[in-house]
Design a protein around this motif. Structure first.
Motif, PDB file in Angstrom:
ATOM      1  N   TRP A  29     -22.096   7.719 -70.581  1.00 30.64           N
ATOM      2  CA  TRP A  29     -23.985   8.666 -71.609  1.00 30.64           C
ATOM      3  C   TRP A  29     -24.932   8.576 -69.921  1.00 30.64           C
ATOM      4  O   TRP A  29     -25.230   9.673 -69.410  1.00 30.64           O
ATOM      5  N   PHE A  30     -25.148   7.365 -69.118  1.00 27.75           N
ATOM      6  CA  PHE A  30     -26.223   7.117 -68.506  1.00 27.75           C
ATOM      7  C   PHE A  30     -26.003   7.466 -67.759  1.00 27.75           C
ATOM      8  O   PHE A  30     -27.017   7.997 -66.328  1.00 27.75           O
ATOM      9  N   MET A  31     -24.531   7.655 -66.404  1.00 24.51           N
ATOM     10  CA  MET A  31     -24.492   7.446 -65.245  1.00 24.51           C
ATOM     11  C   MET A  31     -23.572   8.795 -64.817  1.00 24.51           C
ATOM     12  O   MET A  31     -23.750   9.554 -63.788  1.00 24.51           O
ATOM     13  N   GLY A  32     -23.176   9.452 -65.726  1.00 27.10           N
ATOM     14  CA  GLY A  32     -22.241  10.628 -65.273  1.00 27.10           C
ATOM     15  C   GLY A  32     -20.471  10.479 -66.121  1.00 27.10           C
ATOM     16  O   GLY A  32     -20.113   9.834 -66.264  1.00 27.10           O
ATOM     17  N   ARG A  33     -20.331  11.688 -65.524  1.00 28.90           N
ATOM     18  CA  ARG A  33     -18.687  11.139 -65.243  1.00 28.90           C
ATOM     19  C   ARG A  33     -18.409  10.294 -64.468  1.00 28.90           C
ATOM     20  O   ARG A  33     -18.317  10.348 -63.139  1.00 28.90           O
ATOM     21  N   PRO A  34     -17.442  10.029 -64.801  1.00 33.89           N
ATOM     22  CA  PRO A  34     -16.101   8.970 -64.922  1.00 33.89           C
ATOM     23  C   PRO A  34     -15.315  10.026 -63.766  1.00 33.89           C
ATOM     24  O   PRO A  34     -14.887  10.212 -63.735  1.00 33.89           O
TER      25      PRO A  34
ATOM     26  N   GLU B 277     -18.972  10.578 -60.578  1.00 38.22           N
ATOM     27  CA  GLU B 277     -19.004  11.863 -59.943  1.00 38.22           C
ATOM     28  C   GLU B 277     -19.940  12.067 -59.060  1.00 38.22           C
ATOM     29  O   GLU B 277     -19.757  13.322 -57.445  1.00 38.22           O
ATOM     30  N   ASN B 278     -21.122  11.222 -59.795  1.00 34.27           N
ATOM     31  CA  ASN B 278     -22.387  11.825 -58.380  1.00 34.27           C
ATOM     32  C   ASN B 278     -22.423  10.815 -57.622  1.00 34.27           C
ATOM     33  O   ASN B 278     -23.334  10.262 -56.821  1.00 34.27           O
TER      34      ASN B 278
END
Length: 395
Positions: A206-211, A239-240
């Motif tokens: 949720w915090f970091m974005g799509r794994p 992804e980021n």
């Protein structure tokens, strides 16, 4: 029961009367607008225990059933709460949705990605009929988690660079021996990552974005008579471009904290045992994630962002675990009444499950595993195993 005057009470059936049922009963009682009218469990003594608790918190004693289908035939309800061993979730969710009930599933969504995909399909079909299907991820509703998520998603932390998530718990051998399903691949779906760490995995995603990918090692080091891991370490790529370390164990005597650190080019945040321990940022960042030079970037502003009771080290009330469920039920009941999407969707839970499955696949195969491959079914037929003190157990 203190039913809210503005709306008629919703009715609920609880399926599975283990210890976690107590949190749901008390959360409903705290709201005052959901009445538990049926309990489903083939173990009569377990159902009787929870029925007594329902009475204790001020509701009429619910009817007891051994089968959900029979319960819904006699007592149609607004909400079915599925609290059974994880490997039984899909059948029960399907029964409930087919009967026209909204569904709440305790974590994890299931132990099988194919079955979890089926639950997502059922949830999508149910949404078209105005029904809500959701999964308990109560820590998304903790004030500390909300602060960190907003900062991460808004860009206040700048470019997200890394995270560290650790679940350092202890479980006795008696814990695993207390139920035949515990520590099994079939019904528990895994060990420290699946059972204890799934909430932390969910927050990390949720915090970091799509794994994107996972590389992991797992082992059973401190327990006997279980098939699954009691210790795991993994690295995740997102992804980021951010990377993270995930650590989960039930072999950290006497049991320490759950800690999540999120770091970015403009700030960092730390959550420990669900409370905010640290938050510092340079204020609003530009598109490149650069800090505002007029603001100190090292000042811990946690006390400015949450109530004192939500700061790490503040005393936790005896009802701390119930409060988390209550917060999520505030969202769930509102979603049911207003016919909107709940704050936690089945798709959210499926993604977290895919990350957990990727941990086990990577540890088994000895290489990085792509999360999208897990979601797309590439590994549906792949057995996984954990190193069990020189003996391998497979699933």
């Amino acid at each position: 029961m203190n039913t809210l005057a503005s709306e008629p009470a919703l009715t609920a059936a609880i399926v599975g009367c283990g210890v976690i049922a107590d949190n749901h009963v008390r959360a409903f009682a705290a709201r005052g607008d959901v009445e538990i009218v049926a309990l489903v469990d083939p173990v009569t003594s377990a159902a009787e225990r929870v029925a007594s608790l329902v009475e204790e918190v001020g509701m009429p004693r619910p009817a007891l059933f051994a089968d959900l289908g029979e319960a819904l035939a006699e007592h149609p309800v607004d909400i079915v709460v599925v609290l059974t061993p994880s490997g039984l979730h899909v059948r029960l969710a399907e029964t409930a949705l087919n009967a026209g009930s909204n569904v709440v599933i305790e974590k994890p969504l299931d132990v099988s990605v194919p079955r979890a995909r089926r639950i997502r399909e059922l949830a999508d079909e149910a949404a078209e009929r105005g029904l809500v299907a959701t999964v308990i991820s109560q820590h998304r509703f903790d004030p500390a988690s909300v602060v960190v998520a907003r900062a991460a998603h808004s860009g206040e932390l700048g470019v997200l660079t890394s995270a560290v998530a650790s679940v350092a718990w202890w479980r006795t051998q008696e814990y695993y021996d207390s139920g035949q399903w515990r520590g099994t691949w079939e019904l528990d779906g895994g060990g420290a990552v699946m059972n204890q760490g799934v909430h932390t995995v969910d927050l990390l995603v949720w915090f970091m974005g799509r794994p994107v990918a996972v590389y992991a090692h797992t082992a059973r080091l401190a327990h006997e008579r279980i098939e699954v891991e009691d210790t795991a370490v993994a690295t995740l790529r997102f992804e980021n471009g951010a990377v993270a370390v995930l650590h989960a164990t039930t072999a950290a005597y006497p049991g320490l904290t759950v800690r999540v650190q999120v770091h970015g080019s403009n700030g960092s945040a730390v959550i420990e045992n669900d409370q905010l321990a640290y938050f510092a940022s340079g204020g609003a960042a530009d598109a490149a994630g650069n800090a505002d030079p007029t603001r100190s970037t090292g000042e811990n502003r946690a006390a400015d962002l949450v109530d004192a009771s939500e700061l790490y080290g503040s005393p936790r009330g005896a009802d701390a675990f119930v409060v988390g469920h209550r917060r999520q039920y505030d969202d769930i009941v509102d979603a049911i009444r207003t016919h909107r999407t709940p704050g936690v969707t089945v798709a959210d839970a499926l993604l977290s499950l895919a990350v957990v499955r990727a941990v086990y696949l990577s540890a088994t195969l000895g290489r990085e595993v792509l999360v999208d491959d897990v979601l797309d079914g590439v590994y549906d037929d792949q057995d996984v195993h954990t190193e069990l003190a020189n003996v391998e157990a497979t699933a």
